[in-house]
Design an enzyme around this catalytic site. Structure first.
Site, PDB file in Angstrom:
ATOM      1  N   GLY B 181       0.789  -1.224   0.000  1.00  0.00           N
ATOM      2  CA  GLY B 181       0.000   0.000   0.000  1.00  0.00           C
ATOM      3  C   GLY B 181       0.814   1.263   0.000  1.00  0.00           C
ATOM      4  CB  SER B 207      -8.812  -6.840  -4.874  1.00  0.00           C
ATOM      5  OG  SER B 207      -7.700  -6.002  -4.674  1.00  0.00           O
ATOM      6  CB  ILE B 210      -8.568  -6.429   2.353  1.00  0.00           C
ATOM      7  CG1 ILE B 210      -9.072  -7.215   1.140  1.00  0.00           C
ATOM      8  CG2 ILE B 210      -8.739  -7.266   3.606  1.00  0.00           C
ATOM      9  CD1 ILE B 210      -8.266  -8.443   0.838  1.00  0.00           C
ATOM     10  CB  THR B 216      -7.859  -0.743  -8.631  1.00  0.00           C
ATOM     11  OG1 THR B 216      -6.511  -0.363  -8.332  1.00  0.00           O
ATOM     12  CG2 THR B 216      -8.184  -0.306 -10.049  1.00  0.00           C
ATOM     13  CG  ASP B 269       5.367  -9.087   6.031  1.00  0.00           C
ATOM     14  OD1 ASP B 269       4.264  -8.797   5.548  1.00  0.00           O
ATOM     15  OD2 ASP B 269       6.109  -8.256   6.592  1.00  0.00           O
ATOM     16  CB  SER B 277      -1.408 -13.833  -3.277  1.00  0.00           C
ATOM     17  OG  SER B 277      -2.360 -12.833  -3.457  1.00  0.00           O
TER      18      SER B 277
END
Lengths: 514, 514
Positions: B181, B207, B210, B216, B269, B277
């Site tokens: 981010g 997506s 979250i 986006t 992480d 993913s």
């Protein structure tokens, strides 16, 4: 212009009567203003504050009409933790990040943790700051042998400090623990009165079953009251030198109770957490000398002598660092002990041994005397090799039975265990030799029959490995409180006939081959 | 005499309207016969079977009067997975042990897993056989860099196979992804029309946010319809060469959606799962050439150039094994991009850039052209070094804006993003230089103001690192849909003034020192 959450309109508490076990859950309406203002959504972690208490809970969003506007619903666990009453005012806000999770991450990244780190993690778990997924991450990060002996020691210390401890102000306070499930291996209620009859102090607290058909506390509960407070326990021990109580209400290593639930769900073996779990309970309860019984067998928890030796070495090393005297006994874990599997059935075995009944299961009697004897030897009461005979003499003299009754009366009276109305017996279709018994499947059958919730339910198991059985001989009897549960256990048995393997004897086989 | 669960009296389904996110929960009365006969208790894992479907769910026990006798309550997730209607008959039983958990345990014990093992785990997760604690154990066991490149490749394959895939039957299908981010870094809606205007195929699925103030898909939703089926998406791409759609309904790598929730809760992480993913989503969507943008900065996800290089090397190695062309772009992650943080505010930035407005944020424009240029170069459309200029010329010619409108109309129309009614502006109290900006805290403020649930909410951020600011200059404006949310964000800002650090300029400081 600005306001803090405390100045917001409070929500009114509603007890929804939903049991979510240890996970604290709160329920909010989807249109609740605080959800929008705080950005809460389903499964958010939320800080709930009453006038008196606060806790972190997981949020479930209610889209139906379970709640009225302005209400907040509580699971039983959350209701109890906040000690609420109906319509108590409550405020919600974002919890501060749980700092100790950084130590969990450090462990994932392979770093060694010190006692301060373990203490932060354990305190946060006991304070309810971890969701079950966080506990799962901690359990996993410590899994296998990811903890060295220093870390296990630090974790044990941390778990002790997070709860109550008892100091008996005595040089020798003895205790025992059996690692891992062997059905029917209920030696404790026999060992305790033998040793107490020798004048030793043994304040025994036991757990209820979590995944097994019976815990020692479940079995003892069919005979006497086991729900003692710490104060009541102290009085029983002062009077009788020993007790046989349930440890659950005493807050001895409360972290253990929380960790163990998640460990069972994951079924991830962790040597470190097993050792910390056992030793933290014993030390918190004030024990100075502890015997660890490790049954070894292909369907027991510990499957090979090598694994048992490795575990024993870690137990010894950690106990030494903690200043605890420990003795390890590796025992035969190949088959069930005694005849009964389930609370009341095991209690009848115990009574038979204590009362020296002619039909008492010899293997249970022998094991109990072996364990009690090893404990007499470890504290120097008996010379090496002489302990078991001493234990046997105390048992056979009737002194252990007298002491057992005295302990039960001190705890609130001795009563007769219940008897099951519904039974099913499995007979042998061919004559032969018993060559294998699956401990895990036997335990499963006893649980399907209703144990431990129905104390009278379980399995009576009549045969031993290597024993010759005749055609139509009864090998096991399932006991249940009702027909439904009986049938369910029988169905499982019919699908899992390999729970007992019978091989025709060699002579017969050779005859057949001809 | 015996009966299987299917022959037992069924329970009647009741939709309780409780949103538990992805965790499947069922609710039973404490006095429900099946609880006793099966030995179910709170948090037991239970197999629920309707006439048509079955699923494994976690049990909550209802001690209040939420349910009538014979009823079984369902969370929304469980209701939807079983595709139930009110009063549908249901049967409960013990689920078979989840075999793939043995692979999770093997990973905990440090073993390398093969593709078959990953496929079993991923299939069981997608089929709902894992409780969140099991997913947490898997995520933790794969944490840090516990997966080697072969394992990441196998996991990626497994995640692709567990969902739908799209084959465009074209030699070049491009895609991009930004790792981690950076507030306002919304280049995708600019990059896509630039490249589509060059005649390239870019079926972009994105997506929703979250944990960030906008994804986006959230930003694009303030401008057009993004909820396309796979069929609708194919038509838009056929017509316009590109789309800007939400990927959530398309079942591309559905395991990713389940894993990511637990990963965020744990904040562990995992390089391996990050790569799996991203690449599983891209390959499932049919991409052949993918650009990965990795912003590097002290308050970005990737904090050091060394960490970025290590991640880039793994991305390249795994992509090669998967036959995917990949290009990595390390970019400046020290401060927000553009001015807006939040769905609508970011949309206004994007419109300004696409429309070549005089006040359009130059950093967003430059970054979008850099990314688009790198993609033109990686597929050989432009020579090395010439891509960015080409992208800029397409943008400034108005062709990208034309293409953007065409894509929006193909998706259902172009509309104006909403505007917030409530605002608060932070002014500078001293003149000086901006020396630090905390990306994470800025994102937090935007979320507290209501983003992304309120699309008009968020933060407008007017200053850049190294910029000179005057006393009383506005540095940021918080936008909110109502006064309550505005106040909440302002409260947070007042507690976290270090979100922007201003230092008086050196000359002034020296003067003060005299």
């Amino acid at each position: 212009m600005h306001f803090t959450p405390e100045r917001m309109t409070p929500l009114k508490a509603l007890r929804l009567g939903i049991d979510t076990h240890q996970e604290l859950i709160i329920y909010l309406r989807a249109d609740c203003p605080v959800c929008r203002s705080e950005g809460f959504s389903a499964m958010s972690r939320v800080l709930v504050s009453s006038d008196q208490h606060h806790a972190i809970a997981t949020l479930n969003i209610v889209t139906g009409d379970l709640l009225e506007r302005g209400q907040i619903g509580f699971s039983e666990s959350a209701w109890q933790r906040l000690q609420l009453h109906d319509s108590d005012p409550l405020w919600l806000s974002h919890p501060k990040p749980v700092q100790s999770l950084s130590y969990v991450r450090a462990k994932v990244y392979g770093h060694e943790l010190d006692e301060m780190a373990f203490q932060s993690i354990i305190n946060d778990i006991v304070d309810g700051r971890y969701a079950d997924v966080h506990v799962a991450a901690f359990v996993t990060a410590c899994g296998d042998d990811h903890l060295n002996d220093n870390e296990i020691t630090a974790l044990t210390h941390a778990m002790i400090k997070a709860g109550s401890t008892i100091n008996w102000h005595l040089p020798i306070v003895i205790d025992k623990h059996c690692v891992g499930g062997l059905p029917g291996n209920r030696t404790t209620p026999i060992v305790v009165p033998i040793l107490a009859a020798c004048g030793l102090t043994m304040p025994k607290t036991s757990s209820r079953a979590i995944t097994s058909p019976a815990g020692t506390a479940d079995t003892m509960e069919t005979l006497t009251n086991v729900s003692l407070t710490q104060k009541e326990m102290r009085e029983v021990v002062k009077q009788q030198g020993a007790c046989l109580a349930w440890g659950g209400a005493m807050r001895l290593s409360p972290a253990d109770d929380l960790l163990i639930q998640v460990e069972r769900a994951l079924d991830i073996d962790s040597e470190g957490q097993l050792i910390a779990s056992v030793l933290s309970k014993k030390i918190a309860a004030g024990a100075t000398h502890v015997l660890i019984d490790i049954p070894v067998g292909s369907t027991a928890k510990i499957r090979t002598p090598e694994a048992a030796e490795k575990l024993a070495a870690s137990f010894r090393s950690v106990a030494k660092k903690l200043g605890l005297n420990i003795e390890i006994l590796l025992t035969d874990g190949s088959q069930p002990v005694g005849r009964g599997i389930g609370p009341a059935l095991e209690a009848y075995d115990i009574l038979a041994v204590l009362q020296n009944s002619p039909g008492a299961p010899k293997d249970l009697k022998d094991r109990a005397c072996m364990v009690a004897g090893a404990m007499l030897e470890m504290i120097g009461e008996e010379k090496p090799g002489a302990g078991q005979a001493k234990a046997l003499s105390i048992l056979e003299s009737g002194l252990a039975w007298e002491k057992f009754q005295a302990i039960c009366f001190a705890q609130g009276g001795l009563h007769k265990p219940p008897v099951a109305a519904y039974r099913y017996s499995l007979v042998c279709h061919i004559a032969g030799i018993v060559t294998a018994i699956d401990n895990r499947q036997l335990a499963q059958i006893a649980k399907l029959a209703g144990a431990p919730a129905d104390p009278e339910a379980g399995v009576e198991f009549f045969v031993k490995l290597g024993q010759h059985v005749e055609e139509n001989q009864i090998m096991m009897t399932i006991h249940a409180a009702n027909a439904g549960e009986l049938n369910y256990a029988v169905d499982y048995l019919e699908d899992h006939r390999q729970v007992i393997l019978i091989e025709q004897e060699q002579e017969q086989e050779q005859e057949q081959e001809k």
